[in-house]
Design a protein around this motif. Structure first.
Motif, PDB file in Angstrom:
ATOM      1  N   SER A   1       0.845  -1.200   0.000  1.00  0.00           N
ATOM      2  CA  SER A   1       0.000   0.000   0.000  1.00  0.00           C
ATOM      3  C   SER A   1       0.875   1.242   0.000  1.00  0.00           C
ATOM      4  N   PRO A   2       0.310   2.368  -0.438  1.00  0.00           N
ATOM      5  CA  PRO A   2       1.064   3.619  -0.371  1.00  0.00           C
ATOM      6  C   PRO A   2       1.502   3.881   1.073  1.00  0.00           C
ATOM      7  N   GLY A   3       2.743   4.268   1.239  1.00  0.00           N
ATOM      8  CA  GLY A   3       3.241   4.585   2.577  1.00  0.00           C
ATOM      9  C   GLY A   3       3.917   3.418   3.280  1.00  0.00           C
ATOM     10  N   VAL A   4       3.846   2.231   2.700  1.00  0.00           N
ATOM     11  CA  VAL A   4       4.441   1.057   3.349  1.00  0.00           C
ATOM     12  C   VAL A   4       5.971   1.125   3.304  1.00  0.00           C
ATOM     13  N   GLY A   5       6.482   1.888   2.342  1.00  0.00           N
ATOM     14  CA  GLY A   5       7.937   2.057   2.259  1.00  0.00           C
ATOM     15  C   GLY A   5       8.543   1.439   1.014  1.00  0.00           C
ATOM     16  N   LYS A   6       7.775   1.345  -0.050  1.00  0.00           N
ATOM     17  CA  LYS A   6       8.303   0.731  -1.277  1.00  0.00           C
ATOM     18  C   LYS A   6       9.504   1.495  -1.817  1.00  0.00           C
ATOM     19  N   SER A   7       9.335   2.825  -1.945  1.00  0.00           N
ATOM     20  CA  SER A   7      10.432   3.565  -2.570  1.00  0.00           C
ATOM     21  C   SER A   7      11.670   3.591  -1.670  1.00  0.00           C
ATOM     22  N   THR A   8      11.442   3.720  -0.363  1.00  0.00           N
ATOM     23  CA  THR A   8      12.586   3.716   0.564  1.00  0.00           C
ATOM     24  C   THR A   8      13.310   2.366   0.468  1.00  0.00           C
TER      25      THR A   8
ATOM     26  N   LYS B   1      11.379   9.145 -10.002  1.00  0.00           N
ATOM     27  CA  LYS B   1      12.786   9.278  -9.595  1.00  0.00           C
ATOM     28  C   LYS B   1      12.943  10.022  -8.274  1.00  0.00           C
ATOM     29  N   THR B   2      12.078  11.025  -8.041  1.00  0.00           N
ATOM     30  CA  THR B   2      12.275  11.841  -6.852  1.00  0.00           C
ATOM     31  C   THR B   2      12.040  11.025  -5.580  1.00  0.00           C
ATOM     32  N   ARG B   3      11.366   9.897  -5.723  1.00  0.00           N
ATOM     33  CA  ARG B   3      11.126   9.067  -4.552  1.00  0.00           C
ATOM     34  C   ARG B   3      12.347   8.218  -4.225  1.00  0.00           C
ATOM     35  N   MET B   4      13.264   8.099  -5.155  1.00  0.00           N
ATOM     36  CA  MET B   4      14.437   7.256  -4.918  1.00  0.00           C
ATOM     37  C   MET B   4      15.688   8.088  -5.124  1.00  0.00           C
ATOM     38  N   ALA B   5      15.947   8.911  -4.121  1.00  0.00           N
ATOM     39  CA  ALA B   5      16.972   9.932  -4.260  1.00  0.00           C
ATOM     40  C   ALA B   5      18.362   9.345  -4.500  1.00  0.00           C
ATOM     41  N   LEU B   6      18.692   8.277  -3.785  1.00  0.00           N
ATOM     42  CA  LEU B   6      20.036   7.708  -3.908  1.00  0.00           C
ATOM     43  C   LEU B   6      20.215   7.048  -5.271  1.00  0.00           C
ATOM     44  N   LEU B   7      19.265   6.168  -5.588  1.00  0.00           N
ATOM     45  CA  LEU B   7      19.358   5.400  -6.839  1.00  0.00           C
ATOM     46  C   LEU B   7      19.364   6.294  -8.063  1.00  0.00           C
ATOM     47  N   SER B   8      18.556   7.368  -7.998  1.00  0.00           N
ATOM     48  CA  SER B   8      18.399   8.178  -9.209  1.00  0.00           C
ATOM     49  C   SER B   8      19.706   8.896  -9.572  1.00  0.00           C
ATOM     50  N   ALA B   9      20.638   8.953  -8.633  1.00  0.00           N
ATOM     51  CA  ALA B   9      21.918   9.601  -8.940  1.00  0.00           C
ATOM     52  C   ALA B   9      22.959   8.582  -9.417  1.00  0.00           C
ATOM     53  N   GLU B  10      22.550   7.328  -9.519  1.00  0.00           N
ATOM     54  CA  GLU B  10      23.502   6.258  -9.851  1.00  0.00           C
ATOM     55  C   GLU B  10      23.533   5.922 -11.336  1.00  0.00           C
ATOM     56  N   ASP B  11      24.716   5.786 -11.887  1.00  0.00           N
ATOM     57  CA  ASP B  11      24.834   5.369 -13.282  1.00  0.00           C
ATOM     58  C   ASP B  11      24.352   3.945 -13.492  1.00  0.00           C
TER      59      ASP B  11
END
Ligand code: GDP
Length: 334
Positions: A69-76, A112-122
């Motif tokens: 569900s939304p908020g469960v922590g999928k993106s984190t 992408k904005t939900r996955m701040a670390l990954l989105s900066a990765e090549d």
């Protein structure tokens, strides 16, 4: 999230596009996915050619579906897990199936904005849900995007979805491992049982097992173990485990991934792995066929108006749905 719909002519040079995608060009991969998502008939023909050409280079990734569900922590979770995997030398693609994106015109999932670390990765590639058409259409396009990511060298594909309607089944049907994320004592357990979700899950993971939540998380895990106990597992070689972890505190993530690897080992040893993939391929053929028939009905204005008349007759109860279906099938044959 808006994305470019214009497809440059050069994209339609399929052998060149395939070669740059194989060489690891992210731009080529993004263009290829846009091509797959396009509804134009010439683009779809080009996309079919492209995916067929790349097929020998697909299938080697670990495909993991993640729902919650939304908020469960999928993106984190995906952000943290994805970073761990990249550190181990993997290349991680994140895709999404969001059936609501057709309505809202955008997708929260895979943003992408939900996955701040990954989105900066090549070594990570994040793509939001396609935002057009029915669930079947969205899912079919995501599946093709997954194949493109594999051909581009991504060896882990994470496909996220939310528990809306049939989206979980669709994601389960395109992945090797289906992970259901739950909250400690969130009342989600009953929902999961009702929706048949826990019958699909290869593992249930209770997130946010940290701080004050720790005890509740363990109790919830016990509840799920009890619930799973009375279900017949999908494979006799795998009994879905229930684990607790914290994406925020970064505890239990390594163990969570290890379970996914254990599953793969067990499925490979029993032959269930290739069995599941073979079944999925055939199922997808039927899904694609349904999509094509439906889009033919929708795309041709003459057909559309005839179908509308038949539809009206059904609504007025002047013909039965069975006769109407027969008539529409006959129209498709013409
Ligand atoms: P999503 O909607 O499923 O993608 O959920 P998010 O990853 O956006 O997380 C929703 C909220 O839960 C955010 O405020 C996160 O910081 C928080 N959150 C995620 N994982 C954890 C965790 O392990 N522990 C705690 N306490 N909070 C978490």
């Amino acid at each position: 999230m808006p994305r470019p719909t214009a497809i440059p002519r050069s994209t339609l040079d399929i052998p060149t596009l395939a070669a740059s995608l194989r060489a690891g060009s992210r731009a080529a991969l993004a263009r290829a996915i846009t091509l797959v998502e396009s509804r134009r008939a010439d683009h779809q023909a080009a996309a079919r050619e492209l995916v067929q050409m790349l097929l020998p280079h697909t299938g080697r990734a670990i495909r993991v579906g993640i729902t919650g569900s939304p908020g469960v922590g999928k993106s984190t979770t995906i952000d943290v897990l994805g970073m761990d995997l990249i550190k181990q030398g993997h290349k991680v693609a994140v895709l999404a199936v969001d059936p609501s994106s057709a309505r809202t015109g955008g997708s929260i999932l895979g943003d992408k904005t939900r996955m701040a670390l990954l989105s900066a990765e090549d070594n990570a590639f994040i793509r939001p849900s396609p935002s057009s058409g029915t669930l079947g259409g969205v899912a079919a396009k995501t599946r093709e995007a997954m194949l493109l990511c594999e051909a581009a060298g991504f060896d882990v594909v994470l496909v996220e979805t939310v528990g809306i309607g049939q989206s979980e089944t669709a994601v389960c049907d395109m992945t090797d491992f289906f992970l259901a994320l739950m909250l400690p004592g969130g009342g989600d357990e009953l929902q999961g049982i009702k929706k048949g979700l826990i019958e699909l899950a290869d593992m249930i993971a209770i997130n946010k097992a940290d701080g004050d939540n720790l005890t509740r998380a363990n109790i919830t895990a016990g509840d799920y173990r009890g619930a799973l106990h009375i279900l017949t597992p999908r494979s006799e070689h795998w009994h879905p485990p229930v684990v607790t972890y914290s994406a925020l505190a970064h505890t239990g993530i390594k163990e969570l991934w290890q379970k996914i690897l254990d599953h793969r080992t067990a499925m490979n040893a029993s032959g269930d792995f290739s069995g599941r993939r073979r079944e999925q391929q055939v199922k997808w053929m039927w899904t694609m066929l349904e999509q094509r028939l439906m889009s033919k009905l929708r795309a041709d204005p003459a057909l559309r108006s005839k179908v509308r008349l038949i539809e009206k007759d059904v609504a007025d109860a002047s013909i039965t749905p069975a006769v109407a279906a027969e008539q529409i099938a006959a129209l498709l044959k013409e």
